[in-house]
Scaffold this active site. Structure first.
Site, mmCIF file in Angstrom:
data_model
loop_
_atom_site.group_PDB
_atom_site.id
_atom_site.type_symbol
_atom_site.label_atom_id
_atom_site.label_comp_id
_atom_site.label_asym_id
_atom_site.label_seq_id
_atom_site.Cartn_x
_atom_site.Cartn_y
_atom_site.Cartn_z
ATOM 1 C CE1 TYR A 145 -3.016 3.121 1.058
ATOM 2 C CE2 TYR A 145 -2.110 2.919 3.277
ATOM 3 C CZ TYR A 145 -2.874 3.607 2.348
ATOM 4 O OH TYR A 145 -3.502 4.770 2.716
ATOM 5 C CG ASP A 230 -3.134 -3.377 7.902
ATOM 6 O OD1 ASP A 230 -4.348 -3.661 7.895
ATOM 7 O OD2 ASP A 230 -2.712 -2.228 7.689
ATOM 8 C CB ILE A 232 -7.896 -3.047 7.523
ATOM 9 C CG1 ILE A 232 -7.170 -2.847 6.193
ATOM 10 C CG2 ILE A 232 -7.063 -2.543 8.686
ATOM 11 C CD1 ILE A 232 -6.932 -1.385 5.854
ATOM 12 C CE LYS A 272 -9.393 0.591 3.338
ATOM 13 N NZ LYS A 272 -9.457 1.756 2.436
#
Length: 467
Positions: A145, A230, A232, A272
């Site tokens: 990202y 992570d 998410i 998300k």
């Protein structure tokens, strides 16, 4: 005398990345079906707008929660007054239950080990402050990202060293890639404090395999470093293989009484899975009491409002709603991803096989003028300015191979997505026509050259005339 700090004057925020520059171009000329139908369509924003109707329906059926009431009585005053940084216990309990539900209740979370933050951005930065000193490093698999260059580095002074992954194995992490990244950090005189992964991956839209997760745990155990997972996008997994949380693998390996148990940390968010990025709800989950304590104190700089916590506590505690939402949202994501993949296939463009996320990792190598990142940027600029689509080039995600792009599909209507696909299809056809025309011209030029050469040859080698 300098009046501003070095931090204010430095240019390490990452705002000059093509990832952010594409947003800036979109904001100058945003597409609108009625007001600006020739504008730029935003396909660089990983936002889930597919299930807002389910949320709005719940709000309409639960006016007390939306109106800050309990049992018909207003609790506005109670919510508006000071709250400490530990968060509302009811919300923390509802949040960890929702996290467990997304993971098929294969793992459970202790609400005393969770720290609330203003989104995942704040959660990741807070963990950097807790786990590393300025000038120390975290290893991240590529592509990753683009915002991590800002979130992890800008204020903390932490460095990122890439774990180079390639399309040869669908960008999966390998033992050799991990070791190479670790030794690269050493060559740069950087002390490695941990590895950070996104699972499911942004930008790949894939879940990590158990083999990868076991490999990571073995690696961080051997090196005595941290692992941040992570997660998410954990609720966006719409097809097999299913999502496996790092906590599930930890428990399968019976790591509860080992040192690595305290060195694995999870980041989560409702941005998300629930499509609520504007609510700014993120979380850190850690088994390390010191990390939880320090992160809780740091959360003072980015709290989640009491009103938000109260509303979402009521929503997430409604098990009938959450069960239906998770199921229906996954169906919609699958339908939308299929629409994009098939539409791109008709345009002669392929995607990495994916099973999660709000985007596809799209292969446009065949459209590059050369196999270089310069050519990738040239193609990206054409797509933004001529095709009027904002997509994210792979180079902004630190991909090692030119020609890959992240294309989002869940932040627009189906009609807008179809228009975007049609624009791209027309662009590819135009490029193919130009290429075909150039080939014909080149072929004619070669034929003419051969004809002229033959005439010259025949003239030079004809027999002399009799006198």
């Amino acid at each position: 005398m300098r009046l501003l700090s070095r931090k204010a004057m430095c240019n390490t925020h990452g705002q000059d990345s093509s990832y952010f520059l594409g947003w800036q171009e979109y904001e100058k000329n945003p597409y609108d079906e009625v007001k600006n139908p020739t504008g730029i369509i935003q396909m660089g924003l990983a936002e889930n707008q597919l299930s807002f109707d389910l949320l709005e329906s719940w709000l309409a059926n639960n006016p007390d929660a939306a109106g800050f009431k309990k049992g018909g009585q207003s609790i506005f005053r109670e919510l508006a007054l000071f709250q400490d940084y530990h968060g509302l216990p009811d919300f923390k309990k509802a949040l960890v239950d929702f996290m467990a539900e997304i993971r098929g209740n294969k793992v459970r979370f202790d609400h005393n080990k969770i720290v609330l933050t203003a989104g995942a951005t704040s959660a990741n930065e807070t963990l950097m402050f807790c786990l590393a000193e300025p000038g120390e490093a975290f290893l991240l698999p590529t592509p990753y990202y683009p915002g991590f260059d800002r979130d992890l580095k800008w204020r903390t002074g932490v460095e990122i060293v890439p774990i180079q992954c390639t399309s040869s194995n669908s960008f999966q992490i390998t033992a050799s890639a991990l070791e190479e990244a670790f030794h690269e950090a050493k060559r740069r005189n950087l002390r490695v404090k941990g590895v950070l992964v996104t699972n499911p991956s942004n930008p790949l839209g894939t879940t990590m395999t158990r083999n990868e997760l076991n490999l990571l745990l073995s690696f961080v155990t051997e090196k005595g470093i941290h692992l941040i997972s992570d997660e998410i996008y954990s609720g966006t997994v719409f097809s097999s293989p299913g999502f496996v949380s790092i906590l599930e693998v930890l428990k399968d390996r019976k790591c509860e009484n080992s040192q690595v148990w305290d060195r694995v940390h999870i980041v989560y968010s409702l941005s998300k899975d629930l499509g609520l990025p504007g609510f700014r709800v993120g979380a850190i989950y850690s088994n390390d009491e010191t990390v939880v304590s320090a992160a809780t104190k740091m959360s003072s700089f980015g709290l989640v409002s009491s009103q938000t916590q109260y509303l979402l506590s009521a929503l997430l505690s409604d098990k009938k709603f959450t069960r239906n939402y998770i199921s229906e949202n996954k169906k919609r994501l699958k339908q939308r991803q299929t629409l994009l993949v098939k539409g791109l296939e008709k345009a002669g463009i392929s995607c990495l096989k994916s099973n999660a996320g709000l985007f596809c990792w799209v292969n446009m190598k065949h459209l590059l003028s050369s196999n270089t990142f310069t050519a990738e940027m040239e193609l990206w600029k054409k797509i933004v300015h001529e095709v009027k689509l904002n997509i994210s080039p792979g180079s902004s995600c630190h991909c090692t191979e030119p020609g890959w792009f992240r294309v989002c599909f869940a932040n627009m209507s189906e009609e807008t997505l179809n228009l975007a696909i049609q624009r791209l299809k027309s662009f590819v056809e135009s490029m193919n026509n130009q290429s075909h025309h150039q080939m014909l011209k080149s072929s004619r030029r070669k034929s003419l050259t051969r004809w002229v050469f033959r005439l010259s040859f025949d003239h030079d080698h004809r027999e002399p005339e009799e006198r």
